[in-house]
Scaffold this motif. Sequence first.
Motif, PDB file in Angstrom:
ATOM      1  N   HIS A 252       0.839  -1.202   0.000  1.00 51.37           N
ATOM      2  CA  HIS A 252       0.000   0.000   0.000  1.00 51.37           C
ATOM      3  C   HIS A 252       0.877   1.256   0.000  1.00 51.37           C
ATOM      4  CE1 HIS A 252      -2.428   3.192   1.895  1.00 51.37           C
ATOM      5  NE2 HIS A 252      -3.460   2.622   1.285  1.00 51.37           N
ATOM      6  N   HIS A 268      -1.820   1.227  -9.325  1.00 48.56           N
ATOM      7  CA  HIS A 268      -3.085   0.491  -9.410  1.00 48.56           C
ATOM      8  C   HIS A 268      -2.856  -1.005  -9.254  1.00 48.56           C
ATOM      9  CE1 HIS A 268      -6.413  -1.528 -11.610  1.00 48.56           C
ATOM     10  NE2 HIS A 268      -7.142  -0.644 -10.951  1.00 48.56           N
ATOM     11  N   HIS A 282     -13.812  -5.239  -2.594  1.00 49.07           N
ATOM     12  CA  HIS A 282     -14.054  -3.842  -2.944  1.00 49.07           C
ATOM     13  C   HIS A 282     -13.152  -2.983  -2.064  1.00 49.07           C
ATOM     14  CE1 HIS A 282     -17.559  -4.871  -5.376  1.00 49.07           C
ATOM     15  NE2 HIS A 282     -17.960  -5.643  -4.381  1.00 49.07           N
ATOM     16  N   PRO A 283     -12.692  -1.863  -2.581  1.00 44.42           N
ATOM     17  CA  PRO A 283     -11.792  -1.013  -1.790  1.00 44.42           C
ATOM     18  C   PRO A 283     -12.463  -0.490  -0.525  1.00 44.42           C
ATOM     19  CG  PRO A 283     -11.798  -0.342  -4.107  1.00 44.42           C
ATOM     20  CD  PRO A 283     -12.922  -1.316  -3.933  1.00 44.42           C
ATOM     21  N   ASP A 284     -11.725  -0.500   0.590  1.00 45.02           N
ATOM     22  CA  ASP A 284     -12.187   0.185   1.791  1.00 45.02           C
ATOM     23  C   ASP A 284     -11.588   1.594   1.764  1.00 45.02           C
ATOM     24  OD1 ASP A 284      -9.553   0.012   2.555  1.00 45.02           O
ATOM     25  OD2 ASP A 284      -9.881  -1.452   4.149  1.00 45.02           O
ATOM     26  N   PRO A 285     -11.833   2.444   2.771  1.00 43.19           N
ATOM     27  CA  PRO A 285     -11.322   3.817   2.713  1.00 43.19           C
ATOM     28  C   PRO A 285      -9.818   3.925   2.484  1.00 43.19           C
ATOM     29  CG  PRO A 285     -12.981   3.654   4.423  1.00 43.19           C
ATOM     30  CD  PRO A 285     -12.767   2.257   3.914  1.00 43.19           C
ATOM     31  N   ASP A 286      -9.036   2.977   3.045  1.00 45.80           N
ATOM     32  CA  ASP A 286      -7.583   3.029   2.845  1.00 45.80           C
ATOM     33  C   ASP A 286      -7.224   2.936   1.364  1.00 45.80           C
ATOM     34  OD1 ASP A 286      -7.021   3.282   5.513  1.00 45.80           O
ATOM     35  OD2 ASP A 286      -6.765   1.122   5.844  1.00 45.80           O
ATOM     36  N   TYR A 287      -8.002   2.191   0.634  1.00 42.46           N
ATOM     37  CA  TYR A 287      -7.679   1.979  -0.777  1.00 42.46           C
ATOM     38  C   TYR A 287      -8.376   2.972  -1.692  1.00 42.46           C
ATOM     39  CZ  TYR A 287      -5.238  -2.159   0.746  1.00 42.46           C
ATOM     40  OH  TYR A 287      -4.356  -2.995   1.367  1.00 42.46           O
ATOM     41  N   TRP A 288      -9.566   3.417  -1.299  1.00 41.13           N
ATOM     42  CA  TRP A 288     -10.246   4.431  -2.121  1.00 41.13           C
ATOM     43  C   TRP A 288      -9.437   5.696  -2.202  1.00 41.13           C
ATOM     44  CZ3 TRP A 288     -13.412   3.680  -5.754  1.00 41.13           C
ATOM     45  CH2 TRP A 288     -14.470   2.769  -5.667  1.00 41.13           C
ATOM     46  N   PHE A 289      -8.827   6.057  -1.065  1.00 43.82           N
ATOM     47  CA  PHE A 289      -8.142   7.339  -1.002  1.00 43.82           C
ATOM     48  C   PHE A 289      -6.619   7.192  -1.085  1.00 43.82           C
ATOM     49  CE2 PHE A 289     -12.186   7.872   1.275  1.00 43.82           C
ATOM     50  CZ  PHE A 289     -12.758   8.848   0.472  1.00 43.82           C
TER      51      PHE A 289
END
Length: 290
Positions: A252, A268, A282-289
């Motif tokens: 990450h 990506h 599905h992405p959680d907040p760590d991955y969305w942002f």
Amino acid sequence: VREKGEYKILDTAQDPNALGLEILDRIAANNLDGARVLLDWLRDEQHLEGGDDPFAGKAFPRFWTKGQEASADQMKLAAAAILVETKPTAAQGVAILEAARAAVKSDTERTNIDLALLSGYAVQENMEKMLSICQELAKSHPESKRIFMSEEFALAALGKYSEADAIAAERLKRIPEDMDALRAESTTAMYHGDYAAAHSLAAKIVESGNATASDMNQAAWYALFTSHISDTDVEDALHGAQMSQNNPHSLHTLACLYAATGKTKEAHELLIQAMDRVNLTHPDPDYWFA
């Protein structure tokens, strides 16, 4: 345990708070033999830690030895040492230990209670009391890594950054190039919001040649909050990921550095790989942002 003619699982050794409550119930019912069985069972699973730090490990093994003869009060303290380890029961364990501390007769008893209280206060996030216990224990064993790191954490959480820096500097005088003190200096700078200093101090740890994968990941992560990301920062993140065998947290961090330096395709791909490792569909907040 046996209940209504059937055997049921009361608890596991990982977070045995239900076991601690059952022990208290058996003591209250004057079933000391039954309480002893549960204490002995857990003592088989939890052991005193060895190593250089005299205060390392859980408190419970300090209160109980398998097969020992003990009073109800001694068993109650052992149960309290179990209860302080988890949030739902920490307050109950802390109350028992605080009441007992006032009547202790030996330094060893007081130290054991203080170590159990330290765990309880940490779980409760009671930084003032946690700091007080650390300062008391540090008088007899200033070299303890557990006490040093706990005191650093409490001071930083209370916003006492200069005091945190002072005890780290004092430790470095006693133990030159101590990695725990060097990490503490960097972490305190981060808590203070000085990411440039945090990154600079973390980079020195990497340059020392004694850095772990976590150290490399931390140095790279701090770079994201500075005005410049260098090739060295990316290399640190890459080496950290390699050393950790592609730990998702390291992946990450590396992905974030790639994204910040314009390598969006590589970023990506790494984020997808990290998500796979933590079973995210599905992405959680760590991955969305990221």
